[in-house]
Write a protein that holds these residues in place. Structure first.
Motif, PDB file in Angstrom:
ATOM      1  N   VAL A  17     -26.088 -25.997   8.428  1.00 45.00           N
ATOM      2  CA  VAL A  17     -27.086 -25.067   8.940  1.00 45.00           C
ATOM      3  C   VAL A  17     -27.050 -25.127  10.457  1.00 45.00           C
ATOM      4  O   VAL A  17     -27.106 -26.206  11.047  1.00 45.00           O
ATOM      5  CB  VAL A  17     -28.502 -25.426   8.421  1.00 45.00           C
ATOM      6  N   PHE A  18     -26.942 -23.965  11.080  1.00 42.79           N
ATOM      7  CA  PHE A  18     -26.923 -23.869  12.535  1.00 42.79           C
ATOM      8  C   PHE A  18     -28.159 -23.109  12.983  1.00 42.79           C
ATOM      9  O   PHE A  18     -28.469 -22.050  12.435  1.00 42.79           O
ATOM     10  CB  PHE A  18     -25.683 -23.113  13.028  1.00 42.79           C
ATOM     11  N   GLN A  19     -28.844 -23.613  13.967  1.00 44.51           N
ATOM     12  CA  GLN A  19     -29.978 -22.894  14.532  1.00 44.51           C
ATOM     13  C   GLN A  19     -29.467 -22.064  15.695  1.00 44.51           C
ATOM     14  O   GLN A  19     -28.871 -22.586  16.635  1.00 44.51           O
ATOM     15  CB  GLN A  19     -31.049 -23.865  14.998  1.00 44.51           C
ATOM     16  N   MET A  20     -29.695 -20.766  15.594  1.00 46.37           N
ATOM     17  CA  MET A  20     -29.239 -19.830  16.606  1.00 46.37           C
ATOM     18  C   MET A  20     -30.408 -19.476  17.524  1.00 46.37           C
ATOM     19  O   MET A  20     -31.552 -19.459  17.087  1.00 46.37           O
ATOM     20  CB  MET A  20     -28.698 -18.561  15.937  1.00 46.37           C
ATOM     21  N   PRO A  21     -30.126 -19.163  18.785  1.00 46.66           N
ATOM     22  CA  PRO A  21     -31.210 -18.743  19.679  1.00 46.66           C
ATOM     23  C   PRO A  21     -31.769 -17.399  19.232  1.00 46.66           C
ATOM     24  O   PRO A  21     -31.066 -16.590  18.627  1.00 46.66           O
ATOM     25  CB  PRO A  21     -30.543 -18.638  21.043  1.00 46.66           C
ATOM     26  N   SER A  22     -33.031 -17.184  19.518  1.00 47.55           N
ATOM     27  CA  SER A  22     -33.630 -15.898  19.162  1.00 47.55           C
ATOM     28  C   SER A  22     -32.984 -14.790  19.975  1.00 47.55           C
ATOM     29  O   SER A  22     -32.462 -15.006  21.063  1.00 47.55           O
ATOM     30  CB  SER A  22     -35.128 -15.933  19.409  1.00 47.55           C
ATOM     31  N   SER A  23     -33.026 -13.599  19.440  1.00 50.50           N
ATOM     32  CA  SER A  23     -32.425 -12.449  20.108  1.00 50.50           C
ATOM     33  C   SER A  23     -33.258 -12.058  21.317  1.00 50.50           C
ATOM     34  O   SER A  23     -34.478 -11.984  21.255  1.00 50.50           O
ATOM     35  CB  SER A  23     -32.347 -11.291  19.120  1.00 50.50           C
ATOM     36  N   SER A  24     -32.596 -11.819  22.421  1.00 47.80           N
ATOM     37  CA  SER A  24     -33.291 -11.453  23.646  1.00 47.80           C
ATOM     38  C   SER A  24     -32.363 -10.577  24.477  1.00 47.80           C
ATOM     39  O   SER A  24     -31.181 -10.867  24.605  1.00 47.80           O
ATOM     40  CB  SER A  24     -33.660 -12.712  24.438  1.00 47.80           C
ATOM     41  N   THR A  25     -32.922  -9.503  25.050  1.00 47.20           N
ATOM     42  CA  THR A  25     -32.082  -8.636  25.873  1.00 47.20           C
ATOM     43  C   THR A  25     -31.559  -9.376  27.089  1.00 47.20           C
ATOM     44  O   THR A  25     -30.505  -9.041  27.615  1.00 47.20           O
ATOM     45  CB  THR A  25     -32.854  -7.379  26.319  1.00 47.20           C
ATOM     46  N   GLU A  26     -32.279 -10.399  27.556  1.00 43.80           N
ATOM     47  CA  GLU A  26     -31.796 -11.181  28.689  1.00 43.80           C
ATOM     48  C   GLU A  26     -30.587 -12.031  28.302  1.00 43.80           C
ATOM     49  O   GLU A  26     -29.755 -12.351  29.131  1.00 43.80           O
ATOM     50  CB  GLU A  26     -32.893 -12.109  29.240  1.00 43.80           C
ATOM     51  N   LEU A  27     -30.503 -12.405  27.012  1.00 43.29           N
ATOM     52  CA  LEU A  27     -29.404 -13.245  26.556  1.00 43.29           C
ATOM     53  C   LEU A  27     -28.189 -12.440  26.120  1.00 43.29           C
ATOM     54  O   LEU A  27     -27.084 -12.934  26.114  1.00 43.29           O
ATOM     55  CB  LEU A  27     -29.866 -14.115  25.379  1.00 43.29           C
ATOM     56  N   SER A  28     -28.405 -11.191  25.714  1.00 45.16           N
ATOM     57  CA  SER A  28     -27.308 -10.417  25.175  1.00 45.16           C
ATOM     58  C   SER A  28     -27.333  -8.988  25.713  1.00 45.16           C
ATOM     59  O   SER A  28     -28.252  -8.224  25.409  1.00 45.16           O
ATOM     60  CB  SER A  28     -27.389 -10.399  23.648  1.00 45.16           C
ATOM     61  N   ALA A  29     -26.322  -8.637  26.455  1.00 45.16           N
ATOM     62  CA  ALA A  29     -26.225  -7.270  26.979  1.00 45.16           C
ATOM     63  C   ALA A  29     -26.035  -6.271  25.842  1.00 45.16           C
ATOM     64  O   ALA A  29     -26.437  -5.113  25.942  1.00 45.16           O
ATOM     65  CB  ALA A  29     -25.063  -7.168  27.957  1.00 45.16           C
ATOM     66  N   THR A  30     -25.470  -6.724  24.732  1.00 44.50           N
ATOM     67  CA  THR A  30     -25.254  -5.852  23.581  1.00 44.50           C
ATOM     68  C   THR A  30     -26.571  -5.296  23.052  1.00 44.50           C
ATOM     69  O   THR A  30     -26.643  -4.141  22.632  1.00 44.50           O
ATOM     70  CB  THR A  30     -24.521  -6.616  22.464  1.00 44.50           C
ATOM     71  N   GLU A  31     -27.628  -6.093  23.077  1.00 43.72           N
ATOM     72  CA  GLU A  31     -28.937  -5.635  22.603  1.00 43.72           C
ATOM     73  C   GLU A  31     -29.396  -4.420  23.402  1.00 43.72           C
ATOM     74  O   GLU A  31     -29.917  -3.459  22.842  1.00 43.72           O
ATOM     75  CB  GLU A  31     -29.970  -6.755  22.699  1.00 43.72           C
ATOM     76  N   GLY A  32     -29.224  -4.468  24.708  1.00 46.24           N
ATOM     77  CA  GLY A  32     -29.615  -3.348  25.551  1.00 46.24           C
ATOM     78  C   GLY A  32     -28.797  -2.101  25.273  1.00 46.24           C
ATOM     79  O   GLY A  32     -29.320  -0.987  25.252  1.00 46.24           O
ATOM     80  N   ILE A  33     -27.507  -2.280  25.038  1.00 42.28           N
ATOM     81  CA  ILE A  33     -26.631  -1.149  24.735  1.00 42.28           C
ATOM     82  C   ILE A  33     -27.034  -0.509  23.413  1.00 42.28           C
ATOM     83  O   ILE A  33     -27.120   0.716  23.297  1.00 42.28           O
ATOM     84  CB  ILE A  33     -25.151  -1.598  24.713  1.00 42.28           C
ATOM     85  N   TRP A  34     -27.317  -1.331  22.380  1.00 45.23           N
ATOM     86  CA  TRP A  34     -27.756  -0.791  21.092  1.00 45.23           C
ATOM     87  C   TRP A  34     -29.053  -0.007  21.259  1.00 45.23           C
ATOM     88  O   TRP A  34     -29.241   1.047  20.655  1.00 45.23           O
ATOM     89  CB  TRP A  34     -27.946  -1.896  20.063  1.00 45.23           C
ATOM     90  N   SER A  35     -29.972  -0.529  22.066  1.00 44.07           N
ATOM     91  CA  SER A  35     -31.247   0.150  22.293  1.00 44.07           C
ATOM     92  C   SER A  35     -31.019   1.527  22.901  1.00 44.07           C
ATOM     93  O   SER A  35     -31.614   2.521  22.464  1.00 44.07           O
ATOM     94  CB  SER A  35     -32.130  -0.699  23.199  1.00 44.07           C
ATOM     95  N   LEU A  36     -30.172   1.607  23.912  1.00 44.97           N
ATOM     96  CA  LEU A  36     -29.866   2.893  24.542  1.00 44.97           C
ATOM     97  C   LEU A  36     -29.222   3.860  23.552  1.00 44.97           C
ATOM     98  O   LEU A  36     -29.574   5.039  23.504  1.00 44.97           O
ATOM     99  CB  LEU A  36     -28.941   2.692  25.743  1.00 44.97           C
ATOM    100  N   LEU A  37     -28.290   3.362  22.755  1.00 45.34           N
ATOM    101  CA  LEU A  37     -27.611   4.200  21.778  1.00 45.34           C
ATOM    102  C   LEU A  37     -28.598   4.735  20.742  1.00 45.34           C
ATOM    103  O   LEU A  37     -28.587   5.925  20.413  1.00 45.34           O
ATOM    104  CB  LEU A  37     -26.490   3.420  21.087  1.00 45.34           C
ATOM    105  N   MET A  38     -29.477   3.875  20.231  1.00 41.92           N
ATOM    106  CA  MET A  38     -30.435   4.300  19.216  1.00 41.92           C
ATOM    107  C   MET A  38     -31.399   5.350  19.782  1.00 41.92           C
ATOM    108  O   MET A  38     -31.732   6.322  19.106  1.00 41.92           O
ATOM    109  CB  MET A  38     -31.203   3.103  18.661  1.00 41.92           C
TER     110      MET A  38
END
Length: 55
Positions: A17-38
């Motif tokens: 079991v691996f604990q992953m960091p929570s999703s955050s736009t500051e941590l992942s530029a991909t999150e911001g890109i998905w938001s713009l696309l949606m």
């Protein structure tokens, strides 16, 4: 979730079991890109259906 922890402990010989960091736009530029696309796709759908843009 004690049931999940118990299951993981019981099967630790084959389960990791691996604990992953929570999703955050500051941590992942991909999150911001998905938001713009949606938002863009939602705008296209509104324009095609004739639904007015929410104020």
């Amino acid at each position: 979730m004690p049931e999940l922890a118990a299951f993981a402990e019981e099967h630790k010989d084959w389960l990791q079991v691996f604990q992953m960091p929570s999703s955050s736009t500051e941590l992942s530029a991909t999150e911001g890109i998905w938001s713009l696309l949606m938002r863009h796709l939602a705008g296209l759908r509104r324009r095609r259906s004739g639904t007015p843009h929410p104020a």
